[in-house]
Motif scaffolding. Structure first.
Motif, PDB file in Angstrom:
ATOM      1  N   MET A   1       0.840  -1.175   0.000  1.00 49.87           N
ATOM      2  CA  MET A   1       0.000   0.000   0.000  1.00 49.87           C
ATOM      3  C   MET A   1       0.883   1.235   0.000  1.00 49.87           C
ATOM      4  O   MET A   1       1.850   1.314   0.739  1.00 49.87           O
ATOM      5  CB  MET A   1      -0.903  -0.003   1.224  1.00 49.87           C
ATOM      6  N   GLN A   2       0.530   2.184  -0.810  1.00 48.39           N
ATOM      7  CA  GLN A   2       1.260   3.447  -0.919  1.00 48.39           C
ATOM      8  C   GLN A   2       0.845   4.391   0.203  1.00 48.39           C
ATOM      9  O   GLN A   2      -0.331   4.541   0.495  1.00 48.39           O
ATOM     10  CB  GLN A   2       0.971   4.097  -2.266  1.00 48.39           C
TER      11      GLN A   2
ATOM     12  N   ALA B   1      -4.395  10.998  -1.818  1.00 44.46           N
ATOM     13  CA  ALA B   1      -4.955   9.897  -1.026  1.00 44.46           C
ATOM     14  C   ALA B   1      -6.463   9.802  -1.224  1.00 44.46           C
ATOM     15  O   ALA B   1      -7.014   8.708  -1.381  1.00 44.46           O
ATOM     16  CB  ALA B   1      -4.620  10.083   0.448  1.00 44.46           C
ATOM     17  N   PHE B   2      -7.127  10.937  -1.263  1.00 43.69           N
ATOM     18  CA  PHE B   2      -8.567  10.957  -1.492  1.00 43.69           C
ATOM     19  C   PHE B   2      -8.906  10.352  -2.856  1.00 43.69           C
ATOM     20  O   PHE B   2      -9.781   9.491  -2.969  1.00 43.69           O
ATOM     21  CB  PHE B   2      -9.087  12.398  -1.386  1.00 43.69           C
ATOM     22  N   GLN B   3      -8.187  10.769  -3.881  1.00 48.36           N
ATOM     23  CA  GLN B   3      -8.423  10.244  -5.224  1.00 48.36           C
ATOM     24  C   GLN B   3      -8.129   8.743  -5.309  1.00 48.36           C
ATOM     25  O   GLN B   3      -8.828   7.999  -6.008  1.00 48.36           O
ATOM     26  CB  GLN B   3      -7.595  11.008  -6.262  1.00 48.36           C
ATOM     27  N   ALA B   4      -7.100   8.292  -4.603  1.00 58.28           N
ATOM     28  CA  ALA B   4      -6.768   6.866  -4.595  1.00 58.28           C
ATOM     29  C   ALA B   4      -7.880   6.046  -3.953  1.00 58.28           C
ATOM     30  O   ALA B   4      -8.247   4.970  -4.451  1.00 58.28           O
ATOM     31  CB  ALA B   4      -5.450   6.633  -3.856  1.00 58.28           C
ATOM     32  N   ALA B   5      -8.452   6.529  -2.862  1.00 61.65           N
ATOM     33  CA  ALA B   5      -9.562   5.822  -2.213  1.00 61.65           C
ATOM     34  C   ALA B   5     -10.774   5.761  -3.136  1.00 61.65           C
ATOM     35  O   ALA B   5     -11.447   4.728  -3.226  1.00 61.65           O
ATOM     36  CB  ALA B   5      -9.923   6.491  -0.891  1.00 61.65           C
ATOM     37  N   LEU B   6     -11.047   6.856  -3.828  1.00 55.47           N
ATOM     38  CA  LEU B   6     -12.179   6.872  -4.758  1.00 55.47           C
ATOM     39  C   LEU B   6     -11.951   5.926  -5.934  1.00 55.47           C
ATOM     40  O   LEU B   6     -12.849   5.173  -6.316  1.00 55.47           O
ATOM     41  CB  LEU B   6     -12.420   8.288  -5.286  1.00 55.47           C
TER      42      LEU B   6
ATOM     43  N   SER C   1     -11.825   1.686  -2.148  1.00 51.63           N
ATOM     44  CA  SER C   1     -11.291   0.993  -0.984  1.00 51.63           C
ATOM     45  C   SER C   1     -10.876   2.027   0.059  1.00 51.63           C
ATOM     46  O   SER C   1     -11.704   2.802   0.509  1.00 51.63           O
ATOM     47  CB  SER C   1     -10.107   0.130  -1.416  1.00 51.63           C
ATOM     48  N   PHE C   2      -9.606   2.055   0.411  1.00 50.24           N
ATOM     49  CA  PHE C   2      -9.107   3.036   1.367  1.00 50.24           C
ATOM     50  C   PHE C   2      -7.709   3.468   0.964  1.00 50.24           C
ATOM     51  O   PHE C   2      -7.050   2.812   0.163  1.00 50.24           O
ATOM     52  CB  PHE C   2      -9.132   2.489   2.798  1.00 50.24           C
ATOM     53  N   ALA C   3      -7.275   4.584   1.519  1.00 45.70           N
ATOM     54  CA  ALA C   3      -5.926   5.096   1.283  1.00 45.70           C
ATOM     55  C   ALA C   3      -5.470   5.828   2.530  1.00 45.70           C
ATOM     56  O   ALA C   3      -6.289   6.327   3.307  1.00 45.70           O
ATOM     57  CB  ALA C   3      -5.898   6.028   0.077  1.00 45.70           C
ATOM     58  N   ILE C   4      -4.159   5.895   2.709  1.00 46.00           N
ATOM     59  CA  ILE C   4      -3.573   6.528   3.895  1.00 46.00           C
ATOM     60  C   ILE C   4      -2.648   7.659   3.461  1.00 46.00           C
ATOM     61  O   ILE C   4      -1.870   7.505   2.518  1.00 46.00           O
ATOM     62  CB  ILE C   4      -2.782   5.509   4.730  1.00 46.00           C
ATOM     63  N   ALA C   5      -2.742   8.782   4.172  1.00 40.15           N
ATOM     64  CA  ALA C   5      -1.857   9.917   3.905  1.00 40.15           C
ATOM     65  C   ALA C   5      -1.159  10.333   5.196  1.00 40.15           C
ATOM     66  O   ALA C   5      -1.781  10.361   6.260  1.00 40.15           O
ATOM     67  CB  ALA C   5      -2.650  11.087   3.345  1.00 40.15           C
TER      68      ALA C   5
ATOM     69  N   ARG D   1      -0.251  14.928  10.746  1.00 40.38           N
ATOM     70  CA  ARG D   1      -1.336  14.004  11.024  1.00 40.38           C
ATOM     71  C   ARG D   1      -1.331  12.864  10.012  1.00 40.38           C
ATOM     72  O   ARG D   1      -0.746  12.968   8.934  1.00 40.38           O
ATOM     73  CB  ARG D   1      -2.685  14.704  11.011  1.00 40.38           C
ATOM     74  N   ILE D   2      -2.004  11.799  10.409  1.00 39.17           N
ATOM     75  CA  ILE D   2      -2.252  10.653   9.543  1.00 39.17           C
ATOM     76  C   ILE D   2      -3.746  10.683   9.229  1.00 39.17           C
ATOM     77  O   ILE D   2      -4.562  10.861  10.134  1.00 39.17           O
ATOM     78  CB  ILE D   2      -1.910   9.325  10.235  1.00 39.17           C
ATOM     79  N   VAL D   3      -4.099  10.527   7.936  1.00 38.29           N
ATOM     80  CA  VAL D   3      -5.503  10.512   7.546  1.00 38.29           C
ATOM     81  C   VAL D   3      -5.785   9.215   6.802  1.00 38.29           C
ATOM     82  O   VAL D   3      -5.068   8.866   5.858  1.00 38.29           O
ATOM     83  CB  VAL D   3      -5.871  11.713   6.651  1.00 38.29           C
ATOM     84  N   LEU D   4      -6.795   8.501   7.263  1.00 32.68           N
ATOM     85  CA  LEU D   4      -7.259   7.301   6.597  1.00 32.68           C
ATOM     86  C   LEU D   4      -8.551   7.651   5.864  1.00 32.68           C
ATOM     87  O   LEU D   4      -9.516   8.089   6.493  1.00 32.68           O
ATOM     88  CB  LEU D   4      -7.512   6.183   7.615  1.00 32.68           C
ATOM     89  N   PHE D   5      -8.551   7.525   4.547  1.00 34.91           N
ATOM     90  CA  PHE D   5      -9.729   7.786   3.714  1.00 34.91           C
ATOM     91  C   PHE D   5     -10.396   6.432   3.465  1.00 34.91           C
ATOM     92  O   PHE D   5      -9.731   5.497   3.008  1.00 34.91           O
ATOM     93  CB  PHE D   5      -9.331   8.396   2.377  1.00 34.91           C
ATOM     94  N   ILE D   6     -11.687   6.346   3.736  1.00 38.30           N
ATOM     95  CA  ILE D   6     -12.403   5.081   3.589  1.00 38.30           C
ATOM     96  C   ILE D   6     -13.561   5.278   2.624  1.00 38.30           C
ATOM     97  O   ILE D   6     -14.463   6.098   2.879  1.00 38.30           O
ATOM     98  CB  ILE D   6     -12.935   4.586   4.943  1.00 38.30           C
TER      99      ILE D   6
END
Length: 95
Positions: free
Chosen positions: A1-2, A10-15, A19-23, A88-93
């Protein structure tokens, strides 16, 4: 996972993967409005000293704080000082 270093990437990757993405984000220089209505977000703050606006509520952010923002809540940061560290760490779901 990147691990992304940009909120938008990260938002675009989740979309795109539905799935999900982490920044891992740091050093925002200006307050910015965040309108990412397609994902849930989980924010974990590694440093604090800022204000986090979620809809009509304002929260003082401290290191170790965790916030869940649903896909319909408007949110942004204020009191961003160019000399302060804001990490910060942001998890996009994807819903």
């Amino acid at each position: 996972m990147q691990l992304h270093t940009s909120y938008n990437s990260a938002f675009q990757a989740a979309l795109s993967t539905q799935s999900f993405a982490i920044a891992h984000l740091q050093h925002i220089k200006l307050p910015m409005n965040i309108d990412t209505s397609g994902c849930y977000k989980l924010f974990y703050f590694l440093s604090g000293g800022k204000k986090f606006h979620i809809d009509h509520d304002i929260y003082e952010v401290c290191a170790g704080d965790l916030f869940f923002v649903n896909q319909r809540e408007w949110h942004y940061f204020s009191k961003i000082d160019e000399n302060d560290r804001h990490e910060r760490i942001v998890l996009f779901i994807y819903p």
